[in-house]
Design a protein around this motif. Structure first.
Motif, PDB file in Angstrom:
ATOM      1  N   TYR A  97      63.150  33.361 -59.110  1.00  0.00           N
ATOM      2  CA  TYR A  97      64.425  33.194 -59.814  1.00  0.00           C
ATOM      3  C   TYR A  97      65.577  33.256 -58.823  1.00  0.00           C
ATOM      4  N   PRO A  98      66.643  32.492 -59.095  1.00  0.00           N
ATOM      5  CA  PRO A  98      67.799  32.531 -58.186  1.00  0.00           C
ATOM      6  C   PRO A  98      68.433  33.924 -58.186  1.00  0.00           C
ATOM      7  N   ASN A  99      68.834  34.367 -56.991  1.00  0.00           N
ATOM      8  CA  ASN A  99      69.529  35.643 -56.893  1.00  0.00           C
ATOM      9  C   ASN A  99      70.559  35.521 -55.779  1.00  0.00           C
ATOM     10  N   SER A 100      70.644  36.440 -54.897  1.00  0.00           N
ATOM     11  CA  SER A 100      71.717  36.471 -53.895  1.00  0.00           C
ATOM     12  C   SER A 100      71.518  35.484 -52.747  1.00  0.00           C
ATOM     13  N   GLY A 101      70.593  34.585 -52.856  1.00  0.00           N
ATOM     14  CA  GLY A 101      70.371  33.600 -51.804  1.00  0.00           C
ATOM     15  C   GLY A 101      69.170  33.901 -50.942  1.00  0.00           C
ATOM     16  N   GLY A 102      68.473  34.952 -51.218  1.00  0.00           N
ATOM     17  CA  GLY A 102      67.346  35.329 -50.386  1.00  0.00           C
ATOM     18  C   GLY A 102      65.996  34.970 -50.968  1.00  0.00           C
ATOM     19  N   SER A 103      65.960  34.308 -52.093  1.00  0.00           N
ATOM     20  CA  SER A 103      64.664  34.007 -52.710  1.00  0.00           C
ATOM     21  C   SER A 103      64.206  32.601 -52.344  1.00  0.00           C
ATOM     22  N   LEU A 104      62.947  32.352 -52.562  1.00  0.00           N
ATOM     23  CA  LEU A 104      62.382  31.023 -52.330  1.00  0.00           C
ATOM     24  C   LEU A 104      63.055  30.007 -53.246  1.00  0.00           C
ATOM     25  N   ARG A 105      63.339  30.412 -54.460  1.00  0.00           N
ATOM     26  CA  ARG A 105      64.002  29.511 -55.405  1.00  0.00           C
ATOM     27  C   ARG A 105      65.369  29.084 -54.879  1.00  0.00           C
ATOM     28  N   ASP A 106      66.132  30.018 -54.276  1.00  0.00           N
ATOM     29  CA  ASP A 106      67.437  29.667 -53.702  1.00  0.00           C
ATOM     30  C   ASP A 106      67.269  28.681 -52.551  1.00  0.00           C
ATOM     31  N   ALA A 107      66.247  28.878 -51.727  1.00  0.00           N
ATOM     32  CA  ALA A 107      66.013  27.973 -50.598  1.00  0.00           C
ATOM     33  C   ALA A 107      65.664  26.574 -51.098  1.00  0.00           C
ATOM     34  N   GLU A 121      69.905  20.328 -52.934  1.00  0.00           N
ATOM     35  CA  GLU A 121      71.327  19.968 -52.859  1.00  0.00           C
ATOM     36  C   GLU A 121      71.606  19.123 -51.633  1.00  0.00           C
ATOM     37  N   ARG A 122      71.120  19.593 -50.484  1.00  0.00           N
ATOM     38  CA  ARG A 122      71.342  18.853 -49.235  1.00  0.00           C
ATOM     39  C   ARG A 122      70.696  17.475 -49.272  1.00  0.00           C
ATOM     40  N   LEU A 123      69.488  17.413 -49.824  1.00  0.00           N
ATOM     41  CA  LEU A 123      68.812  16.127 -49.935  1.00  0.00           C
ATOM     42  C   LEU A 123      69.572  15.185 -50.847  1.00  0.00           C
ATOM     43  N   ARG A 156      72.801  15.184 -51.345  1.00  0.00           N
ATOM     44  CA  ARG A 156      73.986  14.719 -50.615  1.00  0.00           C
ATOM     45  C   ARG A 156      73.617  13.658 -49.584  1.00  0.00           C
ATOM     46  N   LEU A 157      72.488  13.856 -48.889  1.00  0.00           N
ATOM     47  CA  LEU A 157      72.054  12.860 -47.902  1.00  0.00           C
ATOM     48  C   LEU A 157      71.742  11.535 -48.573  1.00  0.00           C
ATOM     49  N   CYS A 158      71.076  11.576 -49.689  1.00  0.00           N
ATOM     50  CA  CYS A 158      70.705  10.341 -50.390  1.00  0.00           C
ATOM     51  C   CYS A 158      71.935   9.641 -50.929  1.00  0.00           C
ATOM     52  N   SER A 159      72.905  10.386 -51.440  1.00  0.00           N
ATOM     53  CA  SER A 159      74.105   9.738 -51.982  1.00  0.00           C
ATOM     54  C   SER A 159      74.944   9.158 -50.850  1.00  0.00           C
ATOM     55  N   ASP A 160      74.970   9.784 -49.660  1.00  0.00           N
ATOM     56  CA  ASP A 160      75.700   9.225 -48.512  1.00  0.00           C
ATOM     57  C   ASP A 160      75.072   7.917 -48.073  1.00  0.00           C
ATOM     58  N   GLU A 161      73.765   7.822 -48.044  1.00  0.00           N
ATOM     59  CA  GLU A 161      73.098   6.584 -47.651  1.00  0.00           C
ATOM     60  C   GLU A 161      73.360   5.488 -48.667  1.00  0.00           C
ATOM     61  N   ASP A 162      73.368   5.811 -49.948  1.00  0.00           N
ATOM     62  CA  ASP A 162      73.621   4.809 -50.981  1.00  0.00           C
ATOM     63  C   ASP A 162      75.028   4.259 -50.868  1.00  0.00           C
ATOM     64  N   GLU A 163      76.005   5.109 -50.507  1.00  0.00           N
ATOM     65  CA  GLU A 163      77.395   4.642 -50.375  1.00  0.00           C
ATOM     66  C   GLU A 163      77.548   3.714 -49.183  1.00  0.00           C
ATOM     67  N   ARG A 164      76.783   3.941 -48.101  1.00  0.00           N
ATOM     68  CA  ARG A 164      76.874   3.087 -46.918  1.00  0.00           C
ATOM     69  C   ARG A 164      76.132   1.779 -47.081  1.00  0.00           C
ATOM     70  N   GLY A 165      75.347   1.633 -48.107  1.00  0.00           N
ATOM     71  CA  GLY A 165      74.613   0.403 -48.320  1.00  0.00           C
ATOM     72  C   GLY A 165      73.375   0.285 -47.478  1.00  0.00           C
ATOM     73  N   SER A 166      72.491   1.212 -47.575  1.00  0.00           N
ATOM     74  CA  SER A 166      71.278   1.232 -46.796  1.00  0.00           C
ATOM     75  C   SER A 166      70.389   0.031 -47.147  1.00  0.00           C
ATOM     76  N   ASP A 167      69.660  -0.488 -46.136  1.00  0.00           N
ATOM     77  CA  ASP A 167      68.765  -1.603 -46.368  1.00  0.00           C
ATOM     78  C   ASP A 167      67.425  -1.161 -46.927  1.00  0.00           C
ATOM     79  N   ASP A 168      67.164   0.151 -46.869  1.00  0.00           N
ATOM     80  CA  ASP A 168      65.879   0.653 -47.363  1.00  0.00           C
ATOM     81  C   ASP A 168      65.837   0.594 -48.882  1.00  0.00           C
TER      82      ASP A 168
END
Length: 119
Positions: A84-94, A100-102, A104-116
């Motif tokens: 369960y999410p808690n202060s950032g130290g759990s596996l669920r938080d990780a 979240e990071r993934l 953001r990375l995927c949305s940045d590639e979509d905005e640039r017009g990736s050929d993939d």
């Protein structure tokens, strides 16, 4: 014949019958006693398992049932803390942070017009 009108019994027949009855009763008593001993040993083993045993020379100690259940509860609490999410130290938080990071990375590639092609 005796005076009472009952024929005299052979003493060997009487003793043989008495010994047969005694042997039968003795067998029943012995089997009951042996069964009680076996049951008593099983109850003793159960109580040793329930209460645990102290270590002695050449034999490691064994924890009792309540001690083992306590250890299981502690382990379960540690696992639940990670689920369960808690202060950032759990596996669920990780996992949430990685998602979240993934995202953001995927949305940045979509905005640039990736050929993939999308997966």
């Amino acid at each position: 014949m005796e005076a009472t009108g009952i024929p005299a019994l052979d003493t060997a027949l009487v003793w043989g019958g008495a010994l047969s009855v005694l042997a039968g009763v003795g067998t029943v008593v012995w089997r009951g006693f042996r069964g009680a001993l076996h049951f008593g040993r099983r109850v003793n083993e159960f109580m040793d398992d329930w209460a645990g045993e102290e270590a002695r020379p050449g034999v490691p100690g064994r924890p009792g049932v309540m001690e083992r259940v306590g250890a299981i509860e502690e382990r379960l609490q540690r696992v639940e803390h990670e689920l369960y999410p808690n202060s950032g130290g759990s596996l669920r938080d990780a996992v949430d942070l990685a998602n979240e990071r993934l995202a953001r990375l995927c949305s940045d590639e979509d905005e640039r017009g990736s050929d993939d092609p999308p997966p």
